[in-house]
Design a protein around this motif. Structure first.
Motif, PDB file in Angstrom:
ATOM      1  N   GLU A   1       4.488   6.962   5.024  1.00  0.00           N
ATOM      2  CA  GLU A   1       4.918   6.077   6.102  1.00  0.00           C
ATOM      3  C   GLU A   1       3.696   5.368   6.680  1.00  0.00           C
ATOM      4  OE1 GLU A   1       6.832   8.772   8.749  1.00  0.00           O
ATOM      5  OE2 GLU A   1       4.969   9.603   9.531  1.00  0.00           O
ATOM      6  N   TYR A   2       3.943   4.320   7.436  1.00  0.00           N
ATOM      7  CA  TYR A   2       2.827   3.630   8.084  1.00  0.00           C
ATOM      8  C   TYR A   2       3.209   3.268   9.510  1.00  0.00           C
ATOM      9  CZ  TYR A   2       5.377  -0.672   6.788  1.00  0.00           C
ATOM     10  OH  TYR A   2       6.331  -1.645   6.629  1.00  0.00           O
ATOM     11  N   ARG A   3       2.178   3.093  10.297  1.00  0.00           N
ATOM     12  CA  ARG A   3       2.327   2.773  11.718  1.00  0.00           C
ATOM     13  C   ARG A   3       1.456   1.573  12.031  1.00  0.00           C
ATOM     14  NH1 ARG A   3       0.144   6.869  16.487  1.00  0.00           N
ATOM     15  NH2 ARG A   3       0.641   5.549  18.307  1.00  0.00           N
ATOM     16  N   ASN A   4       2.044   0.506  12.522  1.00  0.00           N
ATOM     17  CA  ASN A   4       1.285  -0.692  12.876  1.00  0.00           C
ATOM     18  C   ASN A   4       0.669  -0.548  14.265  1.00  0.00           C
ATOM     19  OD1 ASN A   4       1.701  -2.287  10.552  1.00  0.00           O
ATOM     20  ND2 ASN A   4       3.718  -2.920  11.269  1.00  0.00           N
ATOM     21  N   LEU A   5      -0.561  -1.012  14.401  1.00  0.00           N
ATOM     22  CA  LEU A   5      -1.228  -1.089  15.692  1.00  0.00           C
ATOM     23  C   LEU A   5      -1.618  -2.539  15.929  1.00  0.00           C
ATOM     24  CD1 LEU A   5      -3.669   1.980  15.348  1.00  0.00           C
ATOM     25  CD2 LEU A   5      -1.385   1.955  16.360  1.00  0.00           C
ATOM     26  N   GLY A   6      -1.440  -3.011  17.155  1.00  0.00           N
ATOM     27  CA  GLY A   6      -1.797  -4.400  17.454  1.00  0.00           C
ATOM     28  C   GLY A   6      -0.998  -5.391  16.650  1.00  0.00           C
TER      29      GLY A   6
ATOM     30  N   LEU B   1       0.838  -1.204   0.000  1.00  0.00           N
ATOM     31  CA  LEU B   1       0.000   0.000   0.000  1.00  0.00           C
ATOM     32  C   LEU B   1       0.869   1.249   0.000  1.00  0.00           C
ATOM     33  CD1 LEU B   1      -2.733   1.356   0.053  1.00  0.00           C
ATOM     34  CD2 LEU B   1      -2.811   1.039   2.544  1.00  0.00           C
ATOM     35  N   LYS B   2       1.949   1.216   0.719  1.00  0.00           N
ATOM     36  CA  LYS B   2       2.897   2.339   0.741  1.00  0.00           C
ATOM     37  C   LYS B   2       3.429   2.624  -0.667  1.00  0.00           C
ATOM     38  CE  LYS B   2       7.261   3.762   2.951  1.00  0.00           C
ATOM     39  NZ  LYS B   2       8.220   3.717   1.841  1.00  0.00           N
ATOM     40  N   GLU B   3       3.782   1.568  -1.393  1.00  0.00           N
ATOM     41  CA  GLU B   3       4.299   1.722  -2.756  1.00  0.00           C
ATOM     42  C   GLU B   3       3.234   2.293  -3.690  1.00  0.00           C
ATOM     43  OE1 GLU B   3       5.867  -2.023  -4.009  1.00  0.00           O
ATOM     44  OE2 GLU B   3       7.367  -2.086  -2.388  1.00  0.00           O
ATOM     45  N   LEU B   4       1.987   1.826  -3.549  1.00  0.00           N
ATOM     46  CA  LEU B   4       0.894   2.354  -4.372  1.00  0.00           C
ATOM     47  C   LEU B   4       0.708   3.845  -4.133  1.00  0.00           C
ATOM     48  CD1 LEU B   4      -2.241   0.008  -4.563  1.00  0.00           C
ATOM     49  CD2 LEU B   4      -0.848   0.882  -6.431  1.00  0.00           C
ATOM     50  N   MET B   5       0.770   4.254  -2.883  1.00  0.00           N
ATOM     51  CA  MET B   5       0.627   5.669  -2.543  1.00  0.00           C
ATOM     52  C   MET B   5       1.742   6.498  -3.179  1.00  0.00           C
ATOM     53  SD  MET B   5      -0.470   5.343   1.475  1.00  0.00           S
ATOM     54  CE  MET B   5      -0.216   7.095   1.788  1.00  0.00           C
ATOM     55  N   GLU B   6       2.943   5.969  -3.130  1.00  0.00           N
ATOM     56  CA  GLU B   6       4.083   6.680  -3.722  1.00  0.00           C
ATOM     57  C   GLU B   6       3.959   6.753  -5.242  1.00  0.00           C
ATOM     58  OE1 GLU B   6       7.479   5.643  -0.334  1.00  0.00           O
ATOM     59  OE2 GLU B   6       7.147   4.254  -2.010  1.00  0.00           O
ATOM     60  N   ASP B   7       3.439   5.683  -5.848  1.00  0.00           N
ATOM     61  CA  ASP B   7       3.240   5.687  -7.307  1.00  0.00           C
ATOM     62  C   ASP B   7       2.271   6.775  -7.747  1.00  0.00           C
ATOM     63  OD1 ASP B   7       4.962   3.558  -7.574  1.00  0.00           O
ATOM     64  OD2 ASP B   7       3.387   2.035  -7.731  1.00  0.00           O
ATOM     65  N   VAL B   8       1.257   7.038  -6.912  1.00  0.00           N
ATOM     66  CA  VAL B   8       0.268   8.067  -7.228  1.00  0.00           C
ATOM     67  C   VAL B   8       0.863   9.468  -7.120  1.00  0.00           C
ATOM     68  CG1 VAL B   8      -1.852   9.132  -6.331  1.00  0.00           C
ATOM     69  CG2 VAL B   8      -1.741   6.668  -6.668  1.00  0.00           C
TER      70      VAL B   8
END
Length: 318
Positions: free
Chosen positions: A301-306, A288-295
């Motif tokens: 960046e992302y932050r994991n929860l749980g 998903l991070k790569e898709l966002m950058e492609d756009v």
């Protein structure tokens, strides 16, 4: 039992990943005119269906469960989804005057939190302002409070956009019951073709919704389009667990408990079977991070929860 479930989940997940590759090639062929768009295939949980059929199935699911949606969220997550959404709002950290678009936000959870957050920020600003005017009379202080109360959101506004009429209906009823009216509007719209002008919003949010979109890349392009320069994209979504023990327990709970809760509470086993399957077939955090950058989003960046049960993705239009 747990071991056999884990093996089955692994096989199904491998199938989902293979399907993602194949579907990516199919979309590429369609964009080149090699195949009619109507024939394109996509994932609906562990099933492979036409893109049109997925849209219809997802719409039907949310239409059926809309009235029990909030109760199911509390039951499935034991209320933890509320904590995740609070963390999401704190990461957004909106200021008075912020223009927010909340996509797939039908029942208003993010919108109401946004209003509460901005209102508290505005109240803090008023208190700070009063501290700098220690010599004001009681009448002047009262007048100042009344003036500020009339603009308690400081010009902030949130637009809740959802493709499902029933979800919006539930959200509107909930807003009336809870007393939310100022700075809030409801719009029927598709994440892949938003009914808004370019450069319209400071923040775009989508919470537990992007996984249900047929063309995620198209939805991201639309998010980028409607954001103002300097605007922020924030996504809260189920993701991929990075702890093997948590993953095994989570799979067992997901496949053996959640569909049963769906049947007992919402009267819809299939809707919640789709939920747990769609989570396993969804993009990884890095994908998903790569898709966002492609756009075109920057500072992604992302932050994991749980342990990655959910993740918050953030990016800016700069």
């Amino acid at each position: 039992m747990a071991a056999s479930l884990a093996v089955a989940s692994c096989r199904l997940l491998r199938g989902c990943r293979e399907q993602r590759v194949l579907l990516g090639w199919e979309r590429w062929l369609c964009s080149g005119g090699g195949r009619a768009a109507a024939d394109a295939r996509t994932q609906f949980g562990f099933q492979t269906v036409s893109e049109e059929e997925k849209g219809e199935k997802v719409y039907q699911i949310f239409e059926n469960v809309a009235k029990k949606y909030d109760i199911m969220n509390d039951s499935m997550s034991l209320g933890i989804h509320r904590v995740w959404k609070d963390i999401f709002l704190h990461q957004m950290n909106p200021y008075p005057g912020t223009q927010l678009l909340d996509v797939a936000g039908g029942t208003g959870d993010i919108a109401f939190r946004f209003i509460n957050y901005v209102r508290s920020q505005r109240e803090f600003q008023v208190r700070q302002k009063l501290r700098t005017h220690q010599n004001l009379s009681w009448q002047e202080i009262t007048k100042l409070y009344q003036e500020e109360e009339d603009k308690s959101l400081g010009g902030s506004h949130v637009v809740v956009c959802d493709i499902n009429k029933e979800m919006l209906k539930v959200g509107k009823q909930k807003s009336q019951r809870l007393g939310y009216s100022e700075g809030l509007s409801w719009v029927l719209g598709n994440a892949e073709e938003l009914p808004f002008n370019n450069d319209s919003f400071d923040v775009y949010t989508i919470a537990f919704g992007i996984r249900n979109v047929t063309h995620i890349d198209q939805a991201l392009q639309e998010a980028y389009r409607v954001l103002k320069p300097g605007g922020r994209f924030l996504c809260l979504e189920f993701s991929h667990v990075n702890n093997s023990l948590v993953s095994s327990l989570y799979d067992m709970y997901s496949f053996q408990v959640i569909p049963v809760l769906g049947e007992v509470i919402a009267g819809d086993w299939k809707a919640y079977q789709y939920l747990v399957e769609s989570i396993r077939c969804f993009l990884t955090q890095e994908e998903l991070k790569e898709l966002m950058e492609d756009v075109g989003f920057l500072k992604v960046e992302y932050r994991n929860l749980g342990s990655g049960i959910v993740a918050i993705h953030s990016g800016f239009k700069l």
